[in-house]
Write a protein that holds these residues in place. Structure first.
Motif, PDB file in Angstrom:
ATOM      1  N   ARG A 257      -5.008  -8.940 -11.066  1.00  0.00           N
ATOM      2  CA  ARG A 257      -3.784  -8.423 -10.463  1.00  0.00           C
ATOM      3  C   ARG A 257      -2.535  -9.112 -11.013  1.00  0.00           C
ATOM      4  NH1 ARG A 257      -2.905  -7.133  -4.000  1.00  0.00           N
ATOM      5  NH2 ARG A 257      -0.987  -5.934  -4.258  1.00  0.00           N
ATOM      6  N   GLY A 258      -2.684 -10.313 -11.541  1.00  0.00           N
ATOM      7  CA  GLY A 258      -1.544 -11.035 -12.094  1.00  0.00           C
ATOM      8  C   GLY A 258      -1.208 -10.662 -13.521  1.00  0.00           C
ATOM      9  N   ASP A 259      -2.021  -9.811 -14.164  1.00  0.00           N
ATOM     10  CA  ASP A 259      -1.754  -9.426 -15.549  1.00  0.00           C
ATOM     11  C   ASP A 259      -0.469  -8.603 -15.634  1.00  0.00           C
ATOM     12  OD1 ASP A 259      -4.067 -10.677 -16.297  1.00  0.00           O
ATOM     13  OD2 ASP A 259      -5.249  -8.834 -16.494  1.00  0.00           O
ATOM     14  N   HIS A 260       0.260  -8.782 -16.742  1.00  0.00           N
ATOM     15  CA  HIS A 260       1.508  -8.043 -16.939  1.00  0.00           C
ATOM     16  C   HIS A 260       1.268  -6.652 -17.513  1.00  0.00           C
ATOM     17  CE1 HIS A 260       3.980 -11.479 -15.921  1.00  0.00           C
ATOM     18  NE2 HIS A 260       3.304 -12.224 -16.780  1.00  0.00           N
ATOM     19  N   GLU A 261       0.164  -6.464 -18.212  1.00  0.00           N
ATOM     20  CA  GLU A 261      -0.150  -5.170 -18.800  1.00  0.00           C
ATOM     21  C   GLU A 261      -1.573  -4.765 -18.432  1.00  0.00           C
ATOM     22  OE1 GLU A 261       0.271  -5.423 -22.962  1.00  0.00           O
ATOM     23  OE2 GLU A 261       2.452  -5.302 -22.969  1.00  0.00           O
ATOM     24  N   PRO A 262      -1.805  -3.472 -18.264  1.00  0.00           N
ATOM     25  CA  PRO A 262      -3.184  -3.024 -18.008  1.00  0.00           C
ATOM     26  C   PRO A 262      -4.036  -3.177 -19.254  1.00  0.00           C
ATOM     27  CG  PRO A 262      -1.749  -1.140 -18.303  1.00  0.00           C
ATOM     28  CD  PRO A 262      -0.854  -2.349 -18.270  1.00  0.00           C
ATOM     29  N   SER A 263      -5.331  -3.327 -19.062  1.00  0.00           N
ATOM     30  CA  SER A 263      -6.260  -3.460 -20.182  1.00  0.00           C
ATOM     31  C   SER A 263      -6.717  -2.111 -20.713  1.00  0.00           C
ATOM     32  CB  SER A 263      -7.489  -4.275 -19.758  1.00  0.00           C
ATOM     33  OG  SER A 263      -7.118  -5.577 -19.377  1.00  0.00           O
ATOM     34  N   TYR A 264      -6.793  -1.120 -19.813  1.00  0.00           N
ATOM     35  CA  TYR A 264      -7.215   0.216 -20.224  1.00  0.00           C
ATOM     36  C   TYR A 264      -6.885   1.186 -19.101  1.00  0.00           C
ATOM     37  CZ  TYR A 264     -11.376  -1.103 -17.480  1.00  0.00           C
ATOM     38  OH  TYR A 264     -12.227  -1.535 -16.499  1.00  0.00           O
ATOM     39  N   VAL A 265      -7.310   2.440 -19.229  1.00  0.00           N
ATOM     40  CA  VAL A 265      -6.998   3.435 -18.204  1.00  0.00           C
ATOM     41  C   VAL A 265      -8.237   4.243 -17.842  1.00  0.00           C
ATOM     42  CG1 VAL A 265      -4.593   3.667 -18.936  1.00  0.00           C
ATOM     43  CG2 VAL A 265      -6.340   5.205 -19.899  1.00  0.00           C
ATOM     44  N   MET A 266      -8.146   4.924 -16.725  1.00  0.00           N
ATOM     45  CA  MET A 266      -9.103   5.949 -16.316  1.00  0.00           C
ATOM     46  C   MET A 266      -8.331   7.255 -16.169  1.00  0.00           C
ATOM     47  SD  MET A 266     -11.181   4.169 -13.188  1.00  0.00           S
ATOM     48  CE  MET A 266     -11.878   2.512 -13.304  1.00  0.00           C
ATOM     49  N   TRP A 267      -9.036   8.350 -16.329  1.00  0.00           N
ATOM     50  CA  TRP A 267      -8.441   9.662 -16.108  1.00  0.00           C
ATOM     51  C   TRP A 267      -9.415  10.487 -15.274  1.00  0.00           C
ATOM     52  CZ3 TRP A 267      -9.797  14.378 -19.086  1.00  0.00           C
ATOM     53  CH2 TRP A 267      -9.031  15.481 -18.681  1.00  0.00           C
ATOM     54  N   LEU A 268      -8.909  11.088 -14.195  1.00  0.00           N
ATOM     55  CA  LEU A 268      -9.741  11.866 -13.279  1.00  0.00           C
ATOM     56  C   LEU A 268      -9.338  13.339 -13.299  1.00  0.00           C
ATOM     57  CD1 LEU A 268      -9.635   9.555 -10.108  1.00  0.00           C
ATOM     58  CD2 LEU A 268     -11.168   9.395 -12.068  1.00  0.00           C
ATOM     59  N   ALA A 269     -10.315  14.208 -13.166  1.00  0.00           N
ATOM     60  CA  ALA A 269     -10.061  15.632 -12.940  1.00  0.00           C
ATOM     61  C   ALA A 269     -10.579  15.982 -11.548  1.00  0.00           C
ATOM     62  CB  ALA A 269     -10.753  16.482 -14.003  1.00  0.00           C
ATOM     63  N   TRP A 270      -9.850  16.867 -10.868  1.00  0.00           N
ATOM     64  CA  TRP A 270     -10.177  17.197  -9.481  1.00  0.00           C
ATOM     65  C   TRP A 270     -10.434  18.693  -9.340  1.00  0.00           C
ATOM     66  CZ3 TRP A 270     -10.027  13.236  -5.740  1.00  0.00           C
ATOM     67  CH2 TRP A 270      -9.490  12.020  -6.191  1.00  0.00           C
ATOM     68  N   ARG A 271     -11.305  19.052  -8.389  1.00  0.00           N
ATOM     69  CA  ARG A 271     -11.580  20.449  -8.066  1.00  0.00           C
ATOM     70  C   ARG A 271     -11.871  20.548  -6.576  1.00  0.00           C
ATOM     71  NH1 ARG A 271     -15.944  21.213 -10.917  1.00  0.00           N
ATOM     72  NH2 ARG A 271     -17.380  21.074  -9.145  1.00  0.00           N
ATOM     73  N   ASP A 272     -11.035  21.289  -5.889  1.00  0.00           N
ATOM     74  CA  ASP A 272     -11.209  21.480  -4.437  1.00  0.00           C
ATOM     75  C   ASP A 272     -11.293  20.150  -3.691  1.00  0.00           C
ATOM     76  OD1 ASP A 272     -11.290  24.235  -4.873  1.00  0.00           O
ATOM     77  OD2 ASP A 272     -13.466  24.225  -5.172  1.00  0.00           O
ATOM     78  N   GLY A 273     -10.422  19.214  -4.063  1.00  0.00           N
ATOM     79  CA  GLY A 273     -10.369  17.931  -3.376  1.00  0.00           C
ATOM     80  C   GLY A 273     -11.452  16.946  -3.750  1.00  0.00           C
ATOM     81  N   LYS A 274     -12.306  17.307  -4.702  1.00  0.00           N
ATOM     82  CA  LYS A 274     -13.386  16.435  -5.147  1.00  0.00           C
ATOM     83  C   LYS A 274     -13.174  16.044  -6.618  1.00  0.00           C
ATOM     84  CE  LYS A 274     -16.286  16.473  -1.539  1.00  0.00           C
ATOM     85  NZ  LYS A 274     -16.876  15.264  -0.906  1.00  0.00           N
TER      86      LYS A 274
END
Length: 310
Positions: A257-274
């Motif tokens: 949490r103390g890092d100044h930059e993120p290390s990587y990312v996630m990407w999510l796709a949603w369908r009907d709230g799931k």
């Protein structure tokens, strides 16, 4: 032990080794050509799959590195054509462009500007300018090899490079868009993750959800993808924040949490709230290098910034 020409299995092993070594470099090229680090990684994955399928054709390949770049380049062009993004332009007589082992300070400044430019901005360049500029100023390829790869004359390469550099300076004078608040779905996912509500997150998975982690086999189904959260449950310091990557809503992953930059990312796709799809870039962290990653307001850190780790 084999003699003479390598067996198919030996050739495949050699290609996999080379591909893993070149993967970040291939991504630097494809991401800028596509104007998206996410699309660029998709092109790299597809190109490497195609290369492995054609491994028996490598026996007559003199330079495997150039062969891989050609496959990735052609795959990217196929996708760009399908989106009607390719634009033709006339080629005038070329001016002189430095291509020396020890370039002058102006040349070095132009290369640094290209490297530090947000990847999404490269799509403002015509395709030939874009390709030449990336190969020369980002990957430092010799002009003669660029001409061979793109099937252009040396004078044409010099002309495209000069125009691309001039256009890039205009592009970089434009400010990035301001940060936007996250969607309710992403804000909820991040909040549940940060309080380690793994059962709640598993309940958000669609029955046919898929998980892609680039270098790992794709997982399918809520039961199998649910194992994803068990892995993260062991990483007590990881912290998520909503973010925008090249205009696409993603989740920034901080290893502490103390890092100044993120290390990587996630990407999510949603369908009907799931959640129908999770793309986790934990094992291909080069993807966010040079990308315009903007943290959502009130994410607990500086609200915006371009991640540029080379």
């Amino acid at each position: 032990m084999s003699h003479g020409r390598p067996t198919s299995e030996e050739a495949r092993t050699e290609l996999v080794t080379l591909a893993q070594r070149l993967r970040p470099e291939l991504h630097r090229y494809c991401a800028r050509l596509m104007g998206s680090v996410i699309d660029g990684e998709d092109v790299v994955q597809d190109a490497l799959t195609r290369a492995l399928a054609a491994v028996d054709d490598m026996s007559d390949v003199a330079t495997p590195r150039a062969w891989l770049f050609r496959i990735a380049h052609n795959r990217a062009l196929d996708l760009l054509r399908s989106r009607a993004l390719r634009a033709a332009e006339p080629i005038d007589a070329a001016g002189d462009v430095v291509d020396a082992a020890a370039p002058d300070p102006v040349e070095m400044m132009m290369r640094r500007e290209a490297i530090e430019t947000a990847i999404s901005r490269f799509t403002a360049l015509p395709l030939h300018q874009r390709s030449v500029l990336i190969l020369k100023d980002v990957l430092d390829e010799p002009l003669a090899e660029i001409a061979a790869l793109l099937d252009l004359t040396l004078d044409s390469v010099k002309a495209h490079l000069a125009r691309g550099r001039a256009r890039l300076r205009e592009i970089n004078a434009i400010d990035p868009p301001p940060a936007r608040p996250p969607s309710d779905a992403v804000a909820r996912y991040v909040a549940m993750f940060n309080r380690r509500d793994w059962d709640g997150l598993r309940a958000l998975l669609a029955d046919d959800v898929k998980l892609n982690q680039s270098t790992h086999p794709v997982r399918s189904g809520a039961a199998d993808v649910g194992m994803f959260f068990q892995i993260y449950a062991k990483a007590e310091t990881i912290w998520l924040a909503p973010a925008w990557l090249e205009g696409r809503e993603v989740i920034a992953v901080f290893e502490d949490r103390g890092d100044h930059e993120p290390s990587y990312v996630m990407w999510l796709a949603w369908r009907d709230g799931k959640i129908s799809f999770i793309r986790d870039y934990r094992y291909v962290r080069y993807v966010v290098a040079g990308a315009e990653l903007v943290l959502a307001p009130d994410a607990g850190r500086a609200g915006r910034g371009i991640v540029s780790r080379t």
